[in-house]
Motif scaffolding. Sequence first.
Motif, mmCIF file in Angstrom:
data_model
loop_
_atom_site.group_PDB
_atom_site.id
_atom_site.type_symbol
_atom_site.label_atom_id
_atom_site.label_comp_id
_atom_site.label_asym_id
_atom_site.label_seq_id
_atom_site.Cartn_x
_atom_site.Cartn_y
_atom_site.Cartn_z
ATOM 1 N N GLY A 12 35.127 35.484 43.553
ATOM 2 C CA GLY A 12 34.750 36.832 43.127
ATOM 3 C C GLY A 12 35.455 37.920 43.903
ATOM 4 O O GLY A 12 36.022 38.854 43.316
ATOM 5 N N SER A 13 35.449 37.824 45.235
ATOM 6 C CA SER A 13 36.087 38.872 46.037
ATOM 7 C C SER A 13 37.602 38.821 45.909
ATOM 8 O O SER A 13 38.275 39.857 45.865
ATOM 9 N N GLY A 14 38.167 37.616 45.835
ATOM 10 C CA GLY A 14 39.619 37.479 45.710
ATOM 11 C C GLY A 14 40.152 38.071 44.416
ATOM 12 O O GLY A 14 41.126 38.838 44.415
ATOM 13 N N PHE A 15 39.503 37.755 43.312
ATOM 14 C CA PHE A 15 39.960 38.283 42.028
ATOM 15 C C PHE A 15 39.691 39.779 41.907
ATOM 16 O O PHE A 15 40.425 40.488 41.218
ATOM 17 N N PHE A 38 28.590 40.713 48.257
ATOM 18 C CA PHE A 38 29.927 41.308 48.218
ATOM 19 C C PHE A 38 30.615 41.030 46.885
ATOM 20 O O PHE A 38 31.311 41.899 46.347
ATOM 21 N N ASP A 39 30.431 39.816 46.353
ATOM 22 C CA ASP A 39 31.036 39.489 45.057
ATOM 23 C C ASP A 39 30.546 40.438 43.973
ATOM 24 O O ASP A 39 31.338 40.955 43.174
ATOM 25 N N GLU A 57 51.523 41.432 44.547
ATOM 26 C CA GLU A 57 50.443 41.320 45.533
ATOM 27 C C GLU A 57 49.196 40.703 44.914
ATOM 28 O O GLU A 57 48.489 39.918 45.563
ATOM 29 N N ALA A 58 48.946 41.029 43.639
ATOM 30 C CA ALA A 58 47.794 40.451 42.943
ATOM 31 C C ALA A 58 47.948 38.942 42.809
ATOM 32 O O ALA A 58 46.997 38.183 43.038
ATOM 33 N N ALA A 59 49.166 38.499 42.445
ATOM 34 C CA ALA A 59 49.426 37.064 42.326
ATOM 35 C C ALA A 59 49.298 36.375 43.672
ATOM 36 O O ALA A 59 48.767 35.262 43.773
#
Length: 389
Positions: A289-292, A256-257, A306-308
Amino acid sequence: MGSRRLLVEVSRQNSLLKPVKNLFSSSYHASVMFGGNAGIFNENFVQRAFNNQEHKIQLPACSMMLSRALYSTDAATKEVVPTEAAKELHDKLLKSVIEQRTAPPNNLLWSLIEKCQNREDIKLLYNVLENLRKFRLSNLRIFDNFNDNLCREVSKACVRAEAIDLGKKTLWKHNVYGLTPSVASAHNILLHAKQHNDVNLMVDVMKLLKANDVPLQPGTADIVFSICYNTESWDLLCKYAKWFVKSGVKLRRTSFDTWMTFAAKLGDVDNLWKIEKVRSGLMKTHTIGSGFSCAKGFVLERKPKEAAAIIQVVTQTLPDAKRPDIMAELEKLVSEWPLEVIKSRKDEDKMALAAGLQEDIPALIDNLSGLAVKTDLKMADLTKMPFES
């Protein structure tokens, strides 16, 4: 010249030989237990074979001539020939099966597999496997293929000897060598493709897996996704990802990353959220990886808050030991990712995207109040950069 004439003569003799047809369907399955680690023979069967030798396996009369021809020391010849070690083991195995009509020790076959160093060695190995299979069928009435461990090691030997086309034969469901296709054998070849960024080889292997009904595994996706990412083959990654998901393969976090990072790199927000929907249905927490990747998706949608927020969630859920990795990823988001995503856009969209990122990424950093962001984390003026098409 003498050795060349001999080779030509041997070739002519071989052309007159007819291949022995397999008398048994390769789809037969019998619940027969084999002796030894290699899963080649059961000694109880061997004893009965000595008393029932109606079916004979014959070695072509020209084989010794061919052997001597291959070992010609003609200085003008630069042909690749079998190694001495492989040839010696090959001859011992065939002598046992064909001349003595006895089951060879398991360790001889394993040794041959380990000794294979070039393409000609692999050809000898396949010749042994074919004759062993015939011996098992006609003399021992064993219809099962060799066990999975042996088949995996054969594919590994093919990769080591750089005989990749011969290695693909380990993935054939119907073959004369007694090999059963397995995902482990496929992984050996796929890892070679990954090492050399060989997309065409990867495609060939995936076709063979599908044609021969080899079940996919999460590890397969890891390798395939990595090859697609390294070679910038986004369409292929999406194609195979859909295949994995429809096949019920539970993708790993690493897959997924790679998938989401690629989507974020291209600025493909629509696909990014579709991937995130699949991922979140299987996993509760984000990786870095998925979070960023999701944070980049929000930035592309002009949503820096929302990104922060999602970066802060990732920071809170991961252990403190991961904080340096988070900071490194944040620095990439500021300094590397904008240039990557802008490069992927059409010329008419580049400047508009650059202007948006120039405004939203600093806003993202300002919103990371709970994260110890370095004060010198600044981005270049994207609007003043000459972007290549």
